[in-house]
Design a protein around this motif. Structure first.
Motif, short mmCIF file in Angstrom:
data_model
loop_
_atom_site.label_atom_id
_atom_site.label_comp_id
_atom_site.label_asym_id
_atom_site.label_seq_id
_atom_site.Cartn_x
_atom_site.Cartn_y
_atom_site.Cartn_z
N LEU A 108 0.82 -1.21 0.00
CA LEU A 108 0.00 0.00 0.00
C LEU A 108 0.86 1.26 0.00
CD1 LEU A 108 -2.91 -0.95 2.43
CD2 LEU A 108 -3.00 -0.72 -0.06
N GLU A 109 1.92 1.27 0.76
CA GLU A 109 2.81 2.43 0.75
C GLU A 109 3.44 2.61 -0.63
OE1 GLU A 109 5.69 2.52 3.86
OE2 GLU A 109 4.19 2.77 5.45
N GLY A 110 3.74 1.51 -1.30
CA GLY A 110 4.28 1.60 -2.65
C GLY A 110 3.29 2.20 -3.62
N LEU A 111 2.01 1.83 -3.49
CA LEU A 111 0.98 2.38 -4.36
C LEU A 111 0.80 3.88 -4.12
CD1 LEU A 111 -1.88 -0.29 -4.35
CD2 LEU A 111 -0.31 0.25 -6.22
N VAL A 112 0.75 4.28 -2.85
CA VAL A 112 0.60 5.70 -2.54
C VAL A 112 1.80 6.49 -3.04
CG1 VAL A 112 0.43 7.40 -0.67
CG2 VAL A 112 -0.91 5.29 -0.57
N LYS A 113 2.97 5.92 -2.89
CA LYS A 113 4.17 6.62 -3.37
C LYS A 113 4.14 6.79 -4.88
CE LYS A 113 9.19 6.42 -3.71
NZ LYS A 113 10.43 5.72 -3.33
N ALA A 114 3.78 5.75 -5.60
CA ALA A 114 3.74 5.85 -7.06
C ALA A 114 2.71 6.90 -7.49
CB ALA A 114 3.42 4.49 -7.66
N TYR A 115 1.55 6.89 -6.85
CA TYR A 115 0.48 7.82 -7.20
C TYR A 115 0.88 9.26 -6.86
CZ TYR A 115 -4.17 10.00 -7.01
OH TYR A 115 -5.24 10.82 -7.19
N GLY A 154 -2.07 4.40 -16.46
CA GLY A 154 -3.11 3.62 -15.79
C GLY A 154 -2.87 3.46 -14.31
N HIS A 155 -1.70 3.91 -13.85
CA HIS A 155 -1.36 3.71 -12.44
C HIS A 155 -2.26 4.53 -11.53
CE1 HIS A 155 2.28 2.39 -9.88
NE2 HIS A 155 1.19 2.41 -9.14
N ALA A 156 -2.69 5.70 -11.97
CA ALA A 156 -3.46 6.59 -11.10
C ALA A 156 -4.73 5.91 -10.60
CB ALA A 156 -3.79 7.88 -11.84
N GLN A 157 -5.60 5.50 -11.52
CA GLN A 157 -6.86 4.90 -11.10
C GLN A 157 -6.65 3.57 -10.42
OE1 GLN A 157 -9.72 6.70 -11.30
NE2 GLN A 157 -10.41 5.10 -9.91
N PHE A 158 -5.66 2.81 -10.87
CA PHE A 158 -5.33 1.54 -10.24
C PHE A 158 -4.97 1.76 -8.78
CE2 PHE A 158 -2.08 -1.64 -9.08
CZ PHE A 158 -2.79 -2.82 -9.30
N ALA A 159 -4.11 2.75 -8.50
CA ALA A 159 -3.70 3.03 -7.13
C ALA A 159 -4.87 3.51 -6.30
CB ALA A 159 -2.58 4.07 -7.12
N VAL A 160 -5.68 4.42 -6.85
CA VAL A 160 -6.83 4.93 -6.12
C VAL A 160 -7.77 3.80 -5.73
CG1 VAL A 160 -8.93 6.32 -6.33
CG2 VAL A 160 -6.74 7.26 -7.08
N ASP A 161 -8.09 2.94 -6.68
CA ASP A 161 -9.01 1.84 -6.40
C ASP A 161 -8.47 0.91 -5.32
OD1 ASP A 161 -10.70 2.85 -8.31
OD2 ASP A 161 -10.11 1.43 -9.88
#
Length: 241
Positions: free
Chosen positions: A114-121, A154-161
């Motif tokens: 989850l921290e990786g997703l937030v960081k990427a976003y 596509g990372h933005a919506q993927f991370a948000v979801d």
């Protein structure tokens, strides 16, 4: 990279094409800095996403990050080829930006998926905002390239979801991730301000010309706009900024 929440109107009037504008040596130096920074950012994003895939909880998530990593590498290749096309050494153009970007990644290594997703976003969004700020001052050819490599992988919506689903399943994770998002923002702005301050041609381009020098007020306004956009994105994640 993520394209929502633009901080400036990217459809500003034309200042001319590359052949005309690059006759000014300071403008040319600024654009080479810009492309070098963006190229290393894309290469770094490719490496980061490939590494983050190891933390993915399932095969579908792993495959999705691999797809995004591939898109980032294609962006890097376009920038690399453009630098070579205009007579610059791509490695030399990227070199000044290796240390600040690597320092950012060392200071913000995620501890879990989850921290990786937030960081990427968050990280991609801040970079997108920064380059869009600059894009309004670029020649037509360079602007088209910069905006092209800012296209959403596509990372933005993927991370948000994924983050919103995780918070819904475990509301306690929201507080931890909100703190993480604030830390990411602080570190990203610190490194961006350092780069702008150290690269004279780039800082002059940011404030609208080569005659006034490094204008802290104008650069401060730019970073305020980026901060406001960050607040909106954190809300999209379901997190307080």
């Amino acid at each position: 990279m993520e394209t929502h929440g633009e901080t400036q109107d990217s459809a500003a009037g034309s200042i001319g094409d590359w052949a005309t504008c690059s006759a000014d040596p300071e403008y040319r130096a600024a654009v080479l800095d810009l492309l070098g920074a963006l190229a290393y950012g894309e290469l770094s994003a490719f490496e980061r996403l490939a590494e983050d895939a190891k933390l993915a909880p399932g095969l579908a998530d792993k495959a999705e990050l691999a797809r995004m990593a591939s898109a980032e590498f294609q962006h890097y290749q376009r920038l690399h080829d453009r630098l070579a096309e205009v007579g610059a050494d791509p490695q030399e153009a990227m070199r000044p930006f290796v240390e600040p970007l690597e320092l950012f990644h060392r200071m913000t290594a995620p501890s879990d998926w989850l921290e990786g997703l937030v960081k990427a976003y968050v990280g991609d969004a801040i970079a997108t905002d920064f380059y869009r700020e600059v894009a309004v001052r670029l020649d037509d050819d360079t602007r088209d390239l910069v905006l092209g490599v800012m296209s959403d992988t596509g990372h933005a919506q993927f991370a948000v979801d994924k983050v919103r689903q995780a918070i819904e399943a475990d509301p306690r994770s929201g507080g931890r991730l909100a703190l993480w998002g604030r830390r990411l923002m602080g570190e990203a702005l610190s490194q961006a301000q350092r780069v702008v301050a150290e690269r004279d041609a780039l800082s002059n381009l940011l404030v609208g010309g080569s005659v006034q020098g490094f204008d802290l007020v104008e650069v401060g306004k730019m970073f305020n706009r980026i901060t406001e956009a960050h607040t909106r994105r954190m809300a999209a994640l379901g997190l307080a900024s």
